[in-house]
Design an enzyme around this catalytic site. Structure first.
Site, short mmCIF file in Angstrom:
data_model
loop_
_atom_site.label_atom_id
_atom_site.label_comp_id
_atom_site.label_asym_id
_atom_site.label_seq_id
_atom_site.Cartn_x
_atom_site.Cartn_y
_atom_site.Cartn_z
N HIS A 137 -114.89 -143.16 -47.59
CA HIS A 137 -114.96 -144.68 -47.61
C HIS A 137 -115.02 -144.85 -46.07
O HIS A 137 -115.68 -145.78 -45.57
CB HIS A 137 -113.75 -145.25 -48.38
CG HIS A 137 -113.58 -146.61 -48.16
ND1 HIS A 137 -114.11 -147.59 -49.00
CD2 HIS A 137 -113.00 -147.51 -47.12
CE1 HIS A 137 -113.85 -148.84 -48.70
NE2 HIS A 137 -113.47 -148.62 -47.58
N GLU A 138 -113.93 -144.46 -45.23
CA GLU A 138 -114.13 -144.80 -43.84
C GLU A 138 -115.26 -144.42 -43.09
O GLU A 138 -115.82 -144.96 -42.13
CB GLU A 138 -112.85 -143.98 -43.35
CG GLU A 138 -111.53 -144.56 -43.73
CD GLU A 138 -111.31 -146.28 -43.45
OE1 GLU A 138 -111.88 -146.89 -42.76
OE2 GLU A 138 -110.76 -146.73 -44.49
N HIS A 141 -118.01 -146.78 -43.63
CA HIS A 141 -117.73 -148.07 -42.69
C HIS A 141 -118.49 -147.80 -41.35
O HIS A 141 -119.04 -148.70 -40.88
CB HIS A 141 -116.32 -148.34 -42.35
CG HIS A 141 -115.29 -149.27 -43.25
ND1 HIS A 141 -116.05 -150.34 -43.96
CD2 HIS A 141 -114.28 -149.01 -44.18
CE1 HIS A 141 -115.09 -150.68 -44.69
NE2 HIS A 141 -114.18 -149.94 -45.06
N GLU A 202 -116.24 -153.62 -48.21
CA GLU A 202 -115.30 -152.70 -48.88
C GLU A 202 -116.08 -152.20 -50.16
O GLU A 202 -116.00 -151.01 -50.36
CB GLU A 202 -114.09 -153.43 -49.36
CG GLU A 202 -112.89 -153.72 -48.20
CD GLU A 202 -112.46 -152.25 -47.44
OE1 GLU A 202 -112.08 -151.40 -47.98
OE2 GLU A 202 -112.91 -152.33 -46.20
N ASP A 206 -117.21 -148.46 -50.60
CA ASP A 206 -117.19 -147.57 -51.86
C ASP A 206 -118.21 -146.86 -52.43
O ASP A 206 -118.10 -145.67 -52.69
CB ASP A 206 -116.34 -148.58 -52.85
CG ASP A 206 -115.01 -149.18 -52.43
OD1 ASP A 206 -114.11 -148.42 -51.90
OD2 ASP A 206 -114.35 -150.06 -53.03
#
Length: 489
Positions: A137-138, A141, A202, A206
């Protein structure tokens, strides 16, 4: 971190990011050959600018946060992260993965491919797949350039609002409560806009992160399992953990990840020994509980664990015994673990510490040299070997090893610390203070770094190659300091 320090860091970040907006806009205006970035964030920051700001913020973090410089844990986290990056899309920057010693559940990513994990994250992840889902997930980003896109989104508003919100972006991901306080000083409409934009980010992280997770071979249900359990645990908490402040988990987000995972076949969850060894090491050394509490936790986990990972909890107990000077108990466990796991770096690292404590570092040297034949240039083994050589007063050998090590791993404080120590043991004051100067530079303490190299040059023979090398490094540091300070002008 104290409230005073938070305010000081917030001020630094405010000026840093206010300058970044002006610099980015100017570069965009002057550029006729924009890079292919795959997102709509090019109007604010280029990839090179992101790396520049990421390096600056990493140095601030080293000076202000309890970053874990544990070679075994660093290797584990980096290995996991790099496996995920290898299966990610739109990767345009190198990645750096690191741990912060903090029992709160949190993870965050920032410019330049930097991904931070709190040690507390290990305490709440039940499997490596769950931990990997957070890391993926990071990574998303970063690859989707969400920080830059947030800046661009706010670039449509007044300059005052841009400066205020931009100043809070990096602060909020690392220190959410302080960041929220910074945001409240801005206009209400801009606050809601930023929150909505974050929520869309977010969901995108995901979706992209799950794709990476699946390509890497993990069970896609690891993500909704972890998110769902986290949401249930803190649903009625008056003070949610930092991760839920920066990564809100509304029900529709959990539902989306669950539905997405259901579209793929489930994969059997095979316990990963290294994950559980990392978790045991964190419990033994990095969560701030006493030895009796750590032993109790490790014993309970060992009793209920599958046979495949029981060794992880025996390893954790060995660390507790080692740290409390119960060397015989530690040795009994580690000797058995070595027979079961002869090339495991967690075990080899602990055996090195054991042999140093028992005043038999030559045994550790032999173990490490044999292991390096199988895994040449492995950073965990090399840094342990350097430490063992210094313990035996083999400082010249240690210096040769560490010169190569610091060249390959210039951001590892362990290498510079040991190199400074080895030079000190040899009475080489010039190289001792130079190595210490590199440590100062890693934490953006530019003046102390420059002073150290100035002293090193003065201690060198006049006109020597060594003096010329130190003078050249001073020029580099002056340039780095000017670039860093320019972000605040």
């Amino acid at each position: 971190m104290t409230a005073t320090n938070l305010k000081r860091k917030a001020s630094i970040l405010a000026t840093l990011l206010s300058a970044s907006l002006c610099f980015g806009a100017q570069s965009f205006a002057n550029s006729t050959d924009l890079p292919d970035i795959g997102t709509t964030a090019g109007a604010t920051l280029t990839i090179d600018q992101e790396r520049h700001y990421g390096d600056a913020y990493m140095r601030i973090l080293r000076a202000s946060q309890p970053i874990v410089s544990d070679p075994v844990l660093s290797e584990y986290v980096s290995s996991l992260g790099y496996r995920l990056v290898a299966n990610a899309s739109d990767v345009k920057t190198p990645f750096t993965f690191f741990l912060i010693r903090d029992r709160n559940i949190n993870a965050f990513a920032f410019f330049g491919g930097h991904v931070a994990l709190h040690t507390g994250l290990f305490l709440h992840a039940n499997t490596e797949g769950e931990l990997a889902s957070v890391v993926a997930h990071e990574i998303a980003h970063v690859t989707q350039r969400h920080l830059a896109r947030r800046m661009e989104d706010q670039a449509r508003k007044t300059p005052v609002t841009i400066a205020a919100l931009a100043a809070s972006i990096l602060l909020t991901i690392a220190a959410p409560e302080a960041g929220i306080a910074a945001i409240t000083a801005t206009q209400a409409g801009s606050i809601q806009s930023a929150i909505n934009y974050t929520r869309s980010n977010e969901k995108e992280a995901d979706r992209v992160g799950m794709s990476t997770l699946i390509k890497t071979g993990y069970d896609p249900h690891a993500m909704p399992h972890f998110f769902g359990r986290l949401a249930d645990q803190y649903r009625y908490a008056s003070k949610p953990p930092p991760m839920l402040l920066t990564h809100p988990l509304p029900e529709d987000r959990i539902t989306d990840t669950r539905a997405r995972a259901d579209a793929y076949p489930s994969k059997p969850v095979v316990p990963v020994l290294e994950f559980h060894m990392a978790k045991a090491r964190i419990v033994a050394r990095y969560v701030g509980i006493n030895s009796d509490g750590a032993l109790d936790w490790l014993k309970r986990k060992e009793k209920s664990a599958p046979a495949k990972i029981k060794a992880a909890y025996r390893y954790g107990k060995a660390l507790v015994y080692l740290d409390t000077k119960k060397l015989d108990k530690a040795e009994a466990l580690l000797v058995q673990l070595q027979k079961e796991l002869p090339n495991n770096n967690f075990v080899l690292d602990a055996l090195s510490d054991l042999n140093i404590a028992k005043k038999t570092p030559q045994k550790a040297q032999q173990l490490l040299e044999d292991a390096l034949k199988t895994k040449p240039r492995n950073p965990t083994l090399e840094i342990n070997l350097a430490n063992v050589l210094i313990e035996q007063d083999k400082n010249k050998e240690a210096v040769r090893l560490l010169q190569r090590y610091t060249h390959s791993n210039p951001d590892d404080s362990n290498g510079w610390h040991l190199l400074s120590k080895a030079h000190a043991n040899l009475g080489d004051s010039a190289n001792e203070v130079a190595a210490r100067g590199e440590l100062y530079a890693l934490s953006a303490n530019w003046n102390r770094a420059i002073q150290s190299f100035t002293q090193a040059a003065q201690l060198s023979e006049l006109g020597s190659l060594q003096q010329a090398r130190f003078d050249a490094r001073i020029d580099q540091l002056l340039q780095q300091r000017d670039q860093f300070m320019a972000l605040q002008n």
